[in-house]
Enzyme design. Structure first.
Site, PDB file in Angstrom:
ATOM      1  N   CYS A  55      19.060  -7.981   2.406  1.00  0.00           N
ATOM      2  CA  CYS A  55      19.380  -8.759   3.613  1.00  0.00           C
ATOM      3  C   CYS A  55      20.229  -9.972   3.269  1.00  0.00           C
ATOM      4  O   CYS A  55      19.719 -10.998   2.817  1.00  0.00           O
ATOM      5  CB  CYS A  55      18.098  -9.186   4.314  1.00  0.00           C
ATOM      6  SG  CYS A  55      18.409 -10.136   5.818  1.00  0.00           S
ATOM      7  N   CYS A  86      19.457 -13.101   5.258  1.00  0.00           N
ATOM      8  CA  CYS A  86      18.240 -13.805   4.810  1.00  0.00           C
ATOM      9  C   CYS A  86      18.498 -14.569   3.509  1.00  0.00           C
ATOM     10  O   CYS A  86      18.054 -15.696   3.345  1.00  0.00           O
ATOM     11  CB  CYS A  86      17.089 -12.836   4.537  1.00  0.00           C
ATOM     12  SG  CYS A  86      16.908 -11.500   5.706  1.00  0.00           S
ATOM     13  N   ASP A  87      19.163 -13.936   2.570  1.00  0.00           N
ATOM     14  CA  ASP A  87      19.171 -14.452   1.203  1.00  0.00           C
ATOM     15  C   ASP A  87      20.528 -14.933   0.680  1.00  0.00           C
ATOM     16  O   ASP A  87      20.592 -15.521  -0.400  1.00  0.00           O
ATOM     17  CB  ASP A  87      18.623 -13.371   0.250  1.00  0.00           C
ATOM     18  CG  ASP A  87      17.179 -13.008   0.596  1.00  0.00           C
ATOM     19  OD1 ASP A  87      16.440 -13.914   1.009  1.00  0.00           O
ATOM     20  OD2 ASP A  87      16.804 -11.832   0.477  1.00  0.00           O
TER      21      ASP A  87
END
Ligand code: NDP
Length: 313
Positions: A137, A140-141
């Protein structure tokens, strides 16, 4: 076989969608029973820090956030149980769900929040370094690799979108494409190709993600030329698609060709009256914790209205 249990509102799944549905359904007096599934807390339990969920100004670890979701649902009165839905029978007015291949539950309303699972390449190094530079992701990261060089594998719309997202944060994006063309839509392909800090490796597969405690490089193999090279990167993003966890519902619930549950636009209603879907199992576009939570809220409100209209609540 155990006797059949009757419940008013059954929620299947324990990610942000399921727990949010449980919070709303509890407060509405639906006495929801929630089965957590095989991975209590869902996909967020395999991520590290979450910085984009509103309400946590300092960020929070994904697993810890899911403990908060669970505690809040429990405090509102949800009956949270460990168990996996293994079969369903939605052919009649009462919806039947089997748990752990044993017990059957009969529910007036069912909320499906079983999520989706990221697909992985299947490399040992990918698994070992998951959470230590390997991620499925970018949204997300990606931020944790600001200004660094990163790699991404995949060539669909998700990979293209994530590569573009990463190109705005990272110094260089190495995109590994297994064929000599991309599956992504033309417009996305063009954007990727026209982004100076995205380098595309055509006809290339990932041999290994390299690193001891964290990712430091990726070994790429060009299958046309047979040339192998090591590219230093700080992170390795896998964007080769997701698999919605919808298999058991297939005989009854309308889905698209990839298995995502179809809901009536603007609602959480499926084609079966009294069965609602929320979260990633019905969303292949946004896939965020906050959008999943929002759709869990919708499902609980839709379930409550359905039960009221039927005179069951
Ligand atoms: P897709 O299934 O569309 O694409 C997966 C990509 O990963 C393909 O390019 C595939 O390669 C590649 N791949 C699969 N397995 C491997 C492997 N083992 N090694 C290397 N590469 C691999 O998944 P997406 O998640 O990209 O998209 C899913 C759906 O969601 C699509 O319909 C997409 O259009 C849609 N979507 C739409 C968006 C939007 O409209 N904004 C945003 C994101 C997704 P190959 O091409 O060779 O098979």
């Amino acid at each position: 076989m155990d006797a059949t249990e009757k419940v008013h509102c059954l929620i299947i799944g324990s990610g942000p969608a399921g727990y949010t549905a449980a919070i709303y359904a509890s407060r509405a007096g639906l006495n929801p029973v929630l089965y957590q599934g095989i991975q209590p807390g869902g996909q967020l339990t395999i991520t590290t820090e979450v910085e984009n969920y509103p309400g946590y100004p300092e960020g929070i670890q994904g697993p810890e956030m899911m403990v908060h979701f669970e505690k809040q649902a429990a405090r509102m009165g949800a009956d949270i149980r460990y168990g996996l839905a293994t079969a369903v029978d939605f052919s009649g007015p009462v919806h039947k769900v089997q748990i752990d291949e044993e017990k059957w539950i009969e529910a007036d309303a069912v909320i499906i929040s079983t999520g989706a699972s990221a697909k992985w390449l299947g490399l040992e190094s990918e698994q070992r370094l998951n959470g230590f530079g390997v991620s499925a992701c970018a949204v997300c990261d990606g931020f944790f690799f600001k200004g660094k060089e990163v790699a991404i594998v995949g060539a669909g719309d998700t990979a293209a979108e994530e590569a573009l997202y990463l190109s705005k944060i990272c110094s260089q994006v190495h995109m590994i494409v297994r064929r000599d063309e991309m599956r992504a839509s033309k417009v996305m392909q063009e954007r990727v190709k026209n982004t100076p800090n995205i380098k595309i490796y055509w006809n290339s597969v990932t041999d290994e993600v390299l690193g001891d405690k964290k990712v430091h490089a990726v070994r790429i193999h060009n299958t046309k030329t047979d040339v192998k090279e090591e590219v230093p990167v700080s992170a390795f993003f896998v964007a080769i698609g997701h698999q919605p966890n919808s298999g058991i519902f297939k005989p009854f619930i309308d889905m698209d060709e990839a298995g995502y549950i179809k809901t009536i636009p603007g609602t959480s209603k499926t084609n079966v009256e009294g069965v609602f879907a929320s979260g990633d199992v019905q969303d292949k576009i946004y896939r965020q914790a906050v959008t999943a939570a929002g759709s869990g809220c919708m499902a609980a409100l839709d379930a409550e209205r359905y039960l009221s209209a039927k005179g069951l609540h």
